[in-house]
Design an enzyme around this catalytic site. Structure first.
Site, PDB file in Angstrom:
ATOM      1  CG  ASP A 138       6.800   1.671  -1.910  1.00 23.69           C
ATOM      2  OD1 ASP A 138       6.043   0.964  -1.056  1.00 23.69           O
ATOM      3  OD2 ASP A 138       7.631   2.609  -1.238  1.00 23.69           O
ATOM      4  CB  ALA A 173       5.715   6.191   1.743  1.00 26.48           C
ATOM      5  CB  ALA A 230      12.899   6.343  11.751  1.00 27.96           C
ATOM      6  CG  MET A 281      11.372   3.179   4.240  1.00 29.24           C
ATOM      7  SD  MET A 281       9.770   3.246   5.303  1.00 29.24           S
ATOM      8  CE  MET A 281      10.307   4.567   6.441  1.00 29.24           C
ATOM      9  CE  LYS A 302       5.940   1.977   7.533  1.00 30.20           C
ATOM     10  NZ  LYS A 302       6.769   1.130   6.665  1.00 30.20           N
ATOM     11  CG  HIS A 330      10.219  -0.050   9.789  1.00 30.10           C
ATOM     12  ND1 HIS A 330       9.706   0.913   8.899  1.00 30.10           N
ATOM     13  CD2 HIS A 330      11.208   0.629  10.484  1.00 30.10           C
ATOM     14  CE1 HIS A 330      10.800   1.974   8.898  1.00 30.10           C
ATOM     15  NE2 HIS A 330      11.646   1.802   9.579  1.00 30.10           N
ATOM     16  NE  ARG A 337       7.241  -3.640  -0.232  1.00 28.84           N
ATOM     17  CZ  ARG A 337       6.977  -2.457  -0.300  1.00 28.84           C
ATOM     18  NH1 ARG A 337       7.182  -1.716   0.642  1.00 28.84           N
ATOM     19  NH2 ARG A 337       6.179  -1.913  -1.217  1.00 28.84           N
ATOM     20  CG  ASP A 392      11.177   4.643  -1.798  1.00 28.90           C
ATOM     21  OD1 ASP A 392      10.297   3.989  -1.820  1.00 28.90           O
ATOM     22  OD2 ASP A 392      11.687   4.941  -0.577  1.00 28.90           O
TER      23      ASP A 392
END
Length: 296
Positions: free
Chosen positions: A38, A40, A71, A75, A79, A82, A187, A213
């Site tokens: 990944d 970030a 937020a 994750m 987006k 998201h 994802r 993460d």
């Protein structure tokens, strides 16, 4: 009229293979071929603040307040997905209903996403310093002739800004797939990870390790048939900035480690480490397990 009486299956014939399908199951026992990261919270942006803080700002621009914690909940997703998922968090949805009189519509989600995109493009670089240990880990992979793949919840426009900035800081990969690159989706489906397999010429998904993460990122690796490594302190779930991490005492780190580790373990991570700086011993262990014929 003639009749046919089935013959008994032979020990080495096709009928036997059908009768005992797992007897002939192939197991990969070669070398590790690729690690798929990944971005970030994994390679850059300790604490994954570029996407989360900008999401807070994008909602604020629409006149609605969300917290950084809210937020962070979805994750790892693409987006736009998201943003939709944030509006479905029960506490957020209740506030949205009170403010707007109905659940968030697709048009409202589009509006927030359209605000988010230019903010993210303009700000992603300032948040995306390499995570300590990332440069050394990538160099070690190259010395081992292991290919370096990557994928992200970022759309391509954001990745096109991030990649040259990361490269200037020494973070380069052999393949980078963005969340909107593939018609199949992002994802937690396996498609971005599998696109890395295709682009890198990997011969078996079991020769790949997915490092992430987030919960959707771990699910992505599992769905692609890969080994999975969860990062518990450098990424989204712990939510430390690098300065906060360096200032934190052992007790706070242990608390965050336990919380994030539980989430990622429940998602199916086969290994848990604090950050990418600890990855190499894990890869050594995976290599030994593959040589024994174990699969992810």
């Amino acid at each position: 009229m003639t009749t046919h009486t089935p013959q008994a299956s032979t020990s080495n014939g096709i009928d036997a293979a059908v009768q005992h399908p797992y007897r002939y199951q192939r197991r990969y026992s070669g070398r590790l071929q690729a690690v798929i990261f990944d971005w970030a919270g994994t390679l850059v942006d300790f604490g994954s603040f570029a996407p989360t803080q900008v999401l807070v700002d994008a909602f604020a621009a629409y006149g609605f307040q969300i917290s950084l914690t809210e937020a962070r909940v979805p994750m790892g997703m693409a987006k736009r997905d998201h943003i939709r998922a944030i509006t479905r968090i029960p506490a957020v949805e209740q506030r949205w209903l009170a403010q707007f009189g109905s659940s968030a519509t697709e048009a409202q989600i589009d509006h927030i996403y359209e605000s988010f995109m230019p903010m993210q493009i303009s700000q992603v670089a300032q948040y995306s310093a390499p995570i300590p240990g990332a440069l050394e880990t990538l160099q070690a992979l190259r010395e081992r002739h292991i290919k370096i793949g990557s994928c992200s919840g970022y759309p391509r426009q954001v990745m096109n800004t991030l990649l040259p900035h990361a490269s200037q800081a020494g973070i380069t990969v052999d393949c980078a797939v963005a969340a909107d690159d593939l018609a199949a989706g992002a994802r937690p489906g396996p498609w971005m990870a599998l696109q890395n397999v295709i682009a890198l010429g990997i011969t078996d998904v079991a020769a790949c390790v997915k490092v992430d993460d987030t919960v959707p990122g771990i699910a992505e690796g599992l769905n692609a048939g890969m080994w999975t490594v969860g990062l518990v302190l450098s990424g989204n779930e712990a939510g430390f900035s690098l300065a906060e991490f360096e200032a934190a005492d052992a007790s706070l780190k242990d608390k965050k480690r336990q919380y994030a580790g539980q989430l990622l373990a429940q998602a199916g991570a086969r290994y848990l480490i604090d950050s990418v700086a600890q990855l190499l011993p894990v890869l050594d262990d995976i290599q030994l397990r593959m040589q024994r014929g174990e699969r992810p």
